[in-house]
Design a protein around this motif. Structure first.
Motif, PDB file in Angstrom:
ATOM      1  N   VAL A 146       0.870  -1.176   0.000  1.00 57.00           N
ATOM      2  CA  VAL A 146       0.000   0.000   0.000  1.00 57.00           C
ATOM      3  C   VAL A 146       0.902   1.220   0.000  1.00 57.00           C
ATOM      4  O   VAL A 146       1.658   1.442   0.953  1.00 57.00           O
ATOM      5  CB  VAL A 146      -0.932   0.025   1.225  1.00 57.00           C
ATOM      6  N   SER A 147       0.838   1.996  -1.076  1.00 58.66           N
ATOM      7  CA  SER A 147       1.730   3.145  -1.225  1.00 58.66           C
ATOM      8  C   SER A 147       0.950   4.317  -1.793  1.00 58.66           C
ATOM      9  O   SER A 147       0.256   4.178  -2.806  1.00 58.66           O
ATOM     10  CB  SER A 147       2.903   2.787  -2.146  1.00 58.66           C
ATOM     11  N   ASP A 148       1.041   5.459  -1.113  1.00 60.63           N
ATOM     12  CA  ASP A 148       0.306   6.645  -1.559  1.00 60.63           C
ATOM     13  C   ASP A 148       0.968   7.863  -0.931  1.00 60.63           C
ATOM     14  O   ASP A 148       1.301   7.844   0.252  1.00 60.63           O
ATOM     15  CB  ASP A 148      -1.160   6.551  -1.128  1.00 60.63           C
ATOM     16  N   ASP A 149       1.139   8.923  -1.719  1.00 58.75           N
ATOM     17  CA  ASP A 149       1.769  10.138  -1.190  1.00 58.75           C
ATOM     18  C   ASP A 149       0.992  10.722  -0.017  1.00 58.75           C
ATOM     19  O   ASP A 149       1.575  11.369   0.866  1.00 58.75           O
ATOM     20  CB  ASP A 149       1.895  11.195  -2.297  1.00 58.75           C
ATOM     21  N   LEU A 150      -0.317  10.490   0.023  1.00 55.22           N
ATOM     22  CA  LEU A 150      -1.133  11.015   1.111  1.00 55.22           C
ATOM     23  C   LEU A 150      -0.795  10.380   2.456  1.00 55.22           C
ATOM     24  O   LEU A 150      -1.153  10.908   3.504  1.00 55.22           O
ATOM     25  CB  LEU A 150      -2.622  10.795   0.819  1.00 55.22           C
ATOM     26  N   LEU A 151      -0.109   9.253   2.428  1.00 54.39           N
ATOM     27  CA  LEU A 151       0.190   8.524   3.661  1.00 54.39           C
ATOM     28  C   LEU A 151       1.554   8.874   4.243  1.00 54.39           C
ATOM     29  O   LEU A 151       1.947   8.317   5.263  1.00 54.39           O
ATOM     30  CB  LEU A 151       0.111   7.020   3.404  1.00 54.39           C
ATOM     31  N   GLU A 152       2.275   9.767   3.613  1.00 58.14           N
ATOM     32  CA  GLU A 152       3.596  10.142   4.124  1.00 58.14           C
ATOM     33  C   GLU A 152       3.471  10.714   5.532  1.00 58.14           C
ATOM     34  O   GLU A 152       2.632  11.580   5.803  1.00 58.14           O
ATOM     35  CB  GLU A 152       4.252  11.180   3.208  1.00 58.14           C
ATOM     36  N   GLY A 153       4.278  10.221   6.450  1.00 64.03           N
ATOM     37  CA  GLY A 153       4.263  10.703   7.822  1.00 64.03           C
ATOM     38  C   GLY A 153       3.164  10.120   8.678  1.00 64.03           C
ATOM     39  O   GLY A 153       2.853  10.660   9.739  1.00 64.03           O
ATOM     40  N   THR A 194      -1.753   4.190  10.134  1.00 65.74           N
ATOM     41  CA  THR A 194      -1.176   2.964   9.592  1.00 65.74           C
ATOM     42  C   THR A 194      -2.068   1.770   9.873  1.00 65.74           C
ATOM     43  O   THR A 194      -2.323   0.939   8.980  1.00 65.74           O
ATOM     44  CB  THR A 194       0.222   2.721  10.187  1.00 65.74           C
ATOM     45  N   ALA A 195      -2.571   1.668  11.102  1.00 64.83           N
ATOM     46  CA  ALA A 195      -3.454   0.558  11.458  1.00 64.83           C
ATOM     47  C   ALA A 195      -4.742   0.597  10.646  1.00 64.83           C
ATOM     48  O   ALA A 195      -5.248  -0.445  10.206  1.00 64.83           O
ATOM     49  CB  ALA A 195      -3.766   0.597  12.948  1.00 64.83           C
ATOM     50  N   SER A 196      -5.289   1.791  10.418  1.00 68.14           N
ATOM     51  CA  SER A 196      -6.515   1.927   9.634  1.00 68.14           C
ATOM     52  C   SER A 196      -6.301   1.455   8.201  1.00 68.14           C
ATOM     53  O   SER A 196      -7.137   0.757   7.626  1.00 68.14           O
ATOM     54  CB  SER A 196      -6.995   3.379   9.642  1.00 68.14           C
ATOM     55  N   VAL A 197      -5.168   1.850   7.623  1.00 70.39           N
ATOM     56  CA  VAL A 197      -4.870   1.476   6.245  1.00 70.39           C
ATOM     57  C   VAL A 197      -4.649  -0.034   6.132  1.00 70.39           C
ATOM     58  O   VAL A 197      -5.177  -0.699   5.221  1.00 70.39           O
ATOM     59  CB  VAL A 197      -3.645   2.247   5.736  1.00 70.39           C
ATOM     60  N   LEU A 198      -3.875  -0.591   7.046  1.00 71.68           N
ATOM     61  CA  LEU A 198      -3.623  -2.030   7.000  1.00 71.68           C
ATOM     62  C   LEU A 198      -4.913  -2.818   7.212  1.00 71.68           C
ATOM     63  O   LEU A 198      -5.135  -3.859   6.568  1.00 71.68           O
ATOM     64  CB  LEU A 198      -2.591  -2.421   8.050  1.00 71.68           C
ATOM     65  N   LEU A 250       1.536  -0.984  17.039  1.00 72.12           N
ATOM     66  CA  LEU A 250       0.793  -1.319  15.830  1.00 72.12           C
ATOM     67  C   LEU A 250      -0.066  -2.571  15.973  1.00 72.12           C
ATOM     68  O   LEU A 250      -1.227  -2.563  15.533  1.00 72.12           O
ATOM     69  CB  LEU A 250       1.770  -1.438  14.650  1.00 72.12           C
ATOM     70  N   PRO A 251       0.431  -3.683  16.540  1.00 71.13           N
ATOM     71  CA  PRO A 251      -0.434  -4.867  16.630  1.00 71.13           C
ATOM     72  C   PRO A 251      -1.759  -4.615  17.344  1.00 71.13           C
ATOM     73  O   PRO A 251      -2.815  -5.043  16.877  1.00 71.13           O
ATOM     74  CB  PRO A 251       0.441  -5.872  17.390  1.00 71.13           C
ATOM     75  N   ALA A 252      -1.717  -3.893  18.461  1.00 73.16           N
ATOM     76  CA  ALA A 252      -2.945  -3.607  19.199  1.00 73.16           C
ATOM     77  C   ALA A 252      -3.861  -2.671  18.414  1.00 73.16           C
ATOM     78  O   ALA A 252      -5.082  -2.873  18.362  1.00 73.16           O
ATOM     79  CB  ALA A 252      -2.609  -3.006  20.561  1.00 73.16           C
ATOM     80  N   ALA A 253      -3.285  -1.639  17.797  1.00 75.67           N
ATOM     81  CA  ALA A 253      -4.093  -0.708  17.008  1.00 75.67           C
ATOM     82  C   ALA A 253      -4.713  -1.411  15.807  1.00 75.67           C
ATOM     83  O   ALA A 253      -5.879  -1.176  15.466  1.00 75.67           O
ATOM     84  CB  ALA A 253      -3.232   0.474  16.552  1.00 75.67           C
ATOM     85  N   LEU A 254      -3.953  -2.293  15.167  1.00 76.13           N
ATOM     86  CA  LEU A 254      -4.459  -3.025  14.021  1.00 76.13           C
ATOM     87  C   LEU A 254      -5.609  -3.947  14.427  1.00 76.13           C
ATOM     88  O   LEU A 254      -6.624  -4.038  13.735  1.00 76.13           O
ATOM     89  CB  LEU A 254      -3.332  -3.832  13.379  1.00 76.13           C
ATOM     90  N   ALA A 255      -5.451  -4.643  15.548  1.00 72.08           N
ATOM     91  CA  ALA A 255      -6.521  -5.524  16.028  1.00 72.08           C
ATOM     92  C   ALA A 255      -7.794  -4.724  16.287  1.00 72.08           C
ATOM     93  O   ALA A 255      -8.898  -5.166  15.950  1.00 72.08           O
ATOM     94  CB  ALA A 255      -6.070  -6.249  17.293  1.00 72.08           C
TER      95      ALA A 255
END
Length: 263
Positions: free
Chosen positions: A83-90, A96-100, A131-136
């Motif tokens: 997943v790559s998009d200029d809008l996601l920089e920073g 990150t968790a939302s996108v994944l 990240l693991p907790a946020a992703l869950a």
């Protein structure tokens, strides 16, 4: 399985136009190799029992992050998604968790259920371990964290872990997110034949617009990173430090120095 492309810990950092360049050479996050190995071994066990299994390596990052996916393919993953998009920089952890989570939803929508999401315990660049907790939470799955052993039987996953001096055994229904430590296995080193075969495995690249169409993928956080770097500058130390020689009264001398400095 989620992986991350991180700066080589041995590379030099520098500033350019007020932005930190985190080294020239990026590599697969070392702790993610344990997640790859755990996922691949589980898939091999499933296939050995006559059941279908697929390992998908998923990452979010710039186009160069494809190298991390390629390493996962060499170690036995079946296909990759970047997943790559200029809008996601920073992007921060929440974005990150939302996108994944949206990417996982699309993978499930296209190829059937996602039974298990395996991650490393931390990334060696930020080391937040969040990240693991946020992703869950974003994916609506239970989290079993810091596994040093993982077993899947039927529709449940069970882990063993050591936390704050206590040994624990936890289980949860599938689908679930499991983060693994570097104690869970010894990652394989891919042979030349595996490296060559990895070149023929598919890697899909998605942007934000590809994910907002996925089930549950229309959250506002997918439109842009929630944080941005406004300014940064390097702090340099001026002058030499103060050395206090210990001749029996170093403690008093240090206390006197601190009092003088903080006046």
């Amino acid at each position: 399985m989620c992986v991350k492309h991180v700066p080589d810990a041995a590379s030099q950092r520098r500033f350019e136009d007020g932005r930190l360049v985190r080294g020239e050479d990026d590599v697969l996050n070392e702790l993610d190799e344990n997640a790859i190995e755990a996922a691949v071994r589980l898939a091999e066990e499933e296939r050995g029992a006559g059941r279908e299994a697929e390992v998908v390596a998923l990452t979010m990052g710039p186009e160069g992050a494809e190298d991390a996916i390629m390493r996962a393919l060499q170690m036995g993953a079946d296909r990759g998604v970047l997943v790559s998009d200029d809008l996601l920089e920073g992007s921060d952890v929440v974005t990150t968790a939302s996108v994944l989570a949206a990417a996982i939803a699309r993978i499930a929508d296209e190829g059937g259920a996602v039974d298990l999401v395996v991650t490393g315990m931390a990334s060696l660049d930020a080391m937040t371990s969040m990240l693991p907790a946020a992703l869950a939470a974003k994916a609506g799955m239970p989290l079993l964290g810091l596994a040093r052993r993982m077993d899947v039987e039927g529709q449940r996953v069970e882990i063993s872990r050591t936390v704050d001096g206590y040994d624990e055994r936890l289980s949860a229904p599938l689908p679930a997110v499991v983060s693994v430590t570097d104690q869970i296995n010894e990652p394989r080193y891919p042979a030349f034949a595996a490296m060559r075969a990895a070149r023929k495995k598919p890697i899909d690249q998605w942007g934000i617009d590809d994910l907002v169409q996925a089930p549950g993928g229309g959250a506002p956080t997918l439109r842009r990173a929630l944080t941005s770097v406004r300014h940064s500058e390097e702090i340099t130390r001026s002058g030499a430090g103060t050395i206090i020689q210990d001749s029996g009264d170093a403690g008093r001398a240090l206390a006197a120095y601190i009092l003088e400095v903080v006046k």
